[in-house]
Design an enzyme around this catalytic site. Sequence first.
Site, PDB file in Angstrom:
ATOM      1  CE1 TYR A  52      -4.051  -2.247   5.133  1.00  9.50           C
ATOM      2  CE2 TYR A  52      -3.460  -0.159   4.744  1.00  9.50           C
ATOM      3  CZ  TYR A  52      -3.716  -1.405   4.312  1.00  9.50           C
ATOM      4  OH  TYR A  52      -3.783  -1.684   2.826  1.00  9.50           O
ATOM      5  CB  SER A 107      -0.800   0.101   1.022  1.00  8.31           C
ATOM      6  OG  SER A 107      -1.443   1.529   1.477  1.00  8.31           O
ATOM      7  CE  LYS A 121      -1.115  -3.483   3.547  1.00 10.30           C
ATOM      8  NZ  LYS A 121      -1.085  -4.904   2.887  1.00 10.30           N
TER       9      LYS A 121
END
Length: 303
Positions: free
Chosen positions: A177, A164, A181
């Site tokens: 999150y 991402s 990543k």
Amino acid sequence: MAAPPKYPYTFSRRDRDRLPRTQPLTGRVIAVTGAGRGIGRAVAARLAAAGATVAIGDLDAELARKTAGAIGARPGGRLLGLSLDVTDTPSFDDFLRTVETELGPIDVLINNAGIMWVGPFEEEPEEAALRQFDVNVHGVLRGMKLVIPGMRKRGRGHVVNIASAASKVAPAGEATYAATKHALHGYSTAVRAELRGTGVHVSLVMPGVVDTELAVGTATGPTRRLTTDQVADAVLDVVLRPRFEVFVPRQIATLSRLAALLPGRARDALHHLLVPDQLAALSDRSVRAAYEQRTRTARLPEG
């Protein structure tokens, strides 16, 4: 058995419209995790249209089979839908072994399965944080550790990790999150260094906000919301021309490099201008309630 064709290194976006006829991935076996829906489904469809033999892995085994059947009804390569829990080593190992038994040695593994919780960091349930690391980080590490030894022995192979833009930036409201990543970026960088000269490639595809259930209720900032097909195009491109970092859209790469050169205050100002504040964007938490409950309790990764 004849050797599979080598990757062409002259692929361009103009060629994409001719892929169903030219099928440059004929002979390649590609496994995609979290491919029952969303980005994974779009990637599987694009690779199959390019002639690849594709294995779709998903925790929802019935959805994986239905997706394989739906995509396989179109012109393209052979598809296989299988059960896969990326958080369970025996399940991942069984998935890969079944693919190799049914389809042949895996040329490319696309680690796509991923989940996201959005909200203030102090309100995030512990199970949601742990689950994100188990799927987004350990699920990818598991796949790499299981598939790369065989690739290294054959002297060729490719692992594509769907990361991402949050691998490079950290939006407010996506603390865990973004951490997963960032971890994936660091791990992939180190593994790539270990594999130098072996014929095995590692790639990271880093899209902005994509129109999937994972991103429902979130903002995109100054960029447009991406379609799953745009990400699938980028994955096909990197499979055909292996390289380490691929941003979608490409402008994110320029902004990332610029930010790295700026002094602290200027970097903060650029971040404030370009990176969406998901806490401010998510005025109605209920729009994500069903998705987040399912990913925490039903153990259904959403790619």
